[in-house]
Scaffold this active site. Structure first.
Site, PDB file in Angstrom:
ATOM      1  N   ASP A  64      -5.495  -0.257  -1.911  1.00 50.99           N
ATOM      2  CA  ASP A  64      -6.833  -1.023  -2.706  1.00 50.99           C
ATOM      3  C   ASP A  64      -8.020  -1.430  -1.777  1.00 50.99           C
ATOM      4  O   ASP A  64      -7.996  -0.762  -0.501  1.00 50.99           O
ATOM      5  CB  ASP A  64      -6.228  -2.223  -3.190  1.00 50.99           C
ATOM      6  CG  ASP A  64      -6.000  -3.375  -1.822  1.00 50.99           C
ATOM      7  OD1 ASP A  64      -5.561  -3.008  -1.252  1.00 50.99           O
ATOM      8  OD2 ASP A  64      -5.693  -4.708  -2.644  1.00 50.99           O
ATOM      9  N   ARG A  83      -5.896   0.254  -7.348  1.00 50.70           N
ATOM     10  CA  ARG A  83      -4.200   0.587  -6.758  1.00 50.70           C
ATOM     11  C   ARG A  83      -3.772   0.878  -7.585  1.00 50.70           C
ATOM     12  O   ARG A  83      -2.922   2.332  -7.126  1.00 50.70           O
ATOM     13  CB  ARG A  83      -3.728  -1.295  -6.425  1.00 50.70           C
ATOM     14  CG  ARG A  83      -2.632  -0.838  -5.416  1.00 50.70           C
ATOM     15  CD  ARG A  83      -1.462  -1.736  -4.945  1.00 50.70           C
ATOM     16  NE  ARG A  83      -2.323  -2.806  -4.524  1.00 50.70           N
ATOM     17  CZ  ARG A  83      -2.521  -2.560  -3.103  1.00 50.70           C
ATOM     18  NH1 ARG A  83      -1.745  -1.995  -2.324  1.00 50.70           N
ATOM     19  NH2 ARG A  83      -2.657  -3.685  -2.093  1.00 50.70           N
ATOM     20  N   LYS A 102      -6.100   8.581   9.505  1.00 49.87           N
ATOM     21  CA  LYS A 102      -7.637   8.370   9.313  1.00 49.87           C
ATOM     22  C   LYS A 102      -7.930   9.699  10.130  1.00 49.87           C
ATOM     23  O   LYS A 102      -9.559   9.404  10.706  1.00 49.87           O
ATOM     24  CB  LYS A 102      -8.372   7.154   9.017  1.00 49.87           C
ATOM     25  CG  LYS A 102      -8.193   6.867   7.528  1.00 49.87           C
ATOM     26  CD  LYS A 102      -9.233   6.339   7.583  1.00 49.87           C
ATOM     27  CE  LYS A 102      -9.888   5.302   6.100  1.00 49.87           C
ATOM     28  NZ  LYS A 102     -10.136   4.092   6.167  1.00 49.87           N
ATOM     29  N   GLY A 139       0.624  -0.980  -0.040  1.00 50.39           N
ATOM     30  CA  GLY A 139       0.163  -0.069  -0.053  1.00 50.39           C
ATOM     31  C   GLY A 139       0.859   1.528  -0.239  1.00 50.39           C
ATOM     32  O   GLY A 139       0.515   2.396  -0.886  1.00 50.39           O
ATOM     33  N   PHE A 142     -13.131   4.129   3.035  1.00 55.09           N
ATOM     34  CA  PHE A 142     -12.815   3.749   2.679  1.00 55.09           C
ATOM     35  C   PHE A 142     -11.581   4.376   1.777  1.00 55.09           C
ATOM     36  O   PHE A 142     -12.030   4.402   0.641  1.00 55.09           O
ATOM     37  CB  PHE A 142     -12.577   2.435   2.760  1.00 55.09           C
ATOM     38  CG  PHE A 142     -11.882   0.949   3.135  1.00 55.09           C
ATOM     39  CD1 PHE A 142     -11.410   0.468   3.510  1.00 55.09           C
ATOM     40  CD2 PHE A 142     -11.429   0.539   1.228  1.00 55.09           C
ATOM     41  CE1 PHE A 142     -10.553  -0.884   3.444  1.00 55.09           C
ATOM     42  CE2 PHE A 142     -10.512  -0.137   1.016  1.00 55.09           C
ATOM     43  CZ  PHE A 142     -10.205  -1.018   2.068  1.00 55.09           C
ATOM     44  N   VAL A 143     -10.622   4.297   1.300  1.00 53.33           N
ATOM     45  CA  VAL A 143     -10.228   4.602   0.320  1.00 53.33           C
ATOM     46  C   VAL A 143      -9.277   3.934  -0.199  1.00 53.33           C
ATOM     47  O   VAL A 143      -8.505   3.229  -0.036  1.00 53.33           O
ATOM     48  CB  VAL A 143      -9.277   5.821   0.934  1.00 53.33           C
ATOM     49  CG1 VAL A 143      -8.991   7.598   1.837  1.00 53.33           C
ATOM     50  CG2 VAL A 143      -7.876   5.287   2.189  1.00 53.33           C
ATOM     51  N   ASP A 176      -4.969   4.168   9.749  1.00 51.52           N
ATOM     52  CA  ASP A 176      -6.035   3.732  10.112  1.00 51.52           C
ATOM     53  C   ASP A 176      -5.989   3.869  11.781  1.00 51.52           C
ATOM     54  O   ASP A 176      -5.915   4.306  12.714  1.00 51.52           O
ATOM     55  CB  ASP A 176      -7.366   2.379   9.391  1.00 51.52           C
ATOM     56  CG  ASP A 176      -8.532   2.514   9.801  1.00 51.52           C
ATOM     57  OD1 ASP A 176      -8.585   3.095   9.766  1.00 51.52           O
ATOM     58  OD2 ASP A 176      -9.348   1.881   8.464  1.00 51.52           O
TER      59      ASP A 176
END
Length: 170
Positions: free
Chosen positions: A155, A161, A128, A39, A148-149, A100
């Site tokens: 992704d 992604r 977040k 990520g 939810f980014v 998160d």
């Protein structure tokens, strides 16, 4: 399914440049970048190049952790590839896409400290700002709510992604 853009390519580039200036002028300059795969790879690539433009030439080592799998809720975090002995005594900048609940960042910091790093700082593209997060970032690209980014390396069960912007699935 529709996608909404939260942060454009141009906004991301500007923010990454500002973060690089801030990191390069910090009292404790990291000497090695440790992106969290998968990520954080896009943000990390942009950030280390921006740091180089600021005169901060960091070495790069990868850390590969997996927490989401094909779901949106984090499960146990598994290590695919961990830190090497090369980071002992070094000042490490962990780079990830999103903070998160902070479990992945906490695991990364723990592994890096156990490998003997002199210090660990954290940079994330998205924070977040959860009050119950178990980790904090030293450098934040953008703050986000509970959406939810996706995109810019992040992704949704393997999808989105490669988007050049940060967005969300509506």
């Amino acid at each position: 399914m529709t996608l909404s853009e939260l942060h454009s390519e141009e906004a991301i580039a500007a923010r990454v440049g500002a973060l690089a200036k801030k990191i390069a002028r910090a009292p404790l300059l990291p000497d090695i970048a440790m992106p969290v795969l998968v990520g954080g790879f896009m943000f990390a690539a942009d950030l280390v190049r921006a740091l180089a433009r600021e005169g901060a030439m960091l070495e790069i080592e990868m850390l590969w952790l997996r927490s989401y799998g094909d779901k949106r809720l984090a499960n146990a975090i598994s290590m695919i590839a961990g830190p090497s002995e090369h980071i002992a005594g070094r000042h490490v900048l962990v780079i990830d896409g999103v903070l998160d609940y902070g479990r992945t960042i906490a695991k990364a910091v723990s592994l890096i400290e156990a490998a003997g790093a002199a210090s660990v700082q954290v940079a994330v593209a998205i924070d977040k700002q959860r009050p119950d997060a178990v980790a904090k970032a030293d450098y934040v690209g953008f703050e986000a709510g509970t959406d939810f980014v996706i995109g810019y390396g992040m992704d949704d069960a393997g999808k989105h992604r490669s988007l050049p912007y940060i967005g969300k699935v509506d």
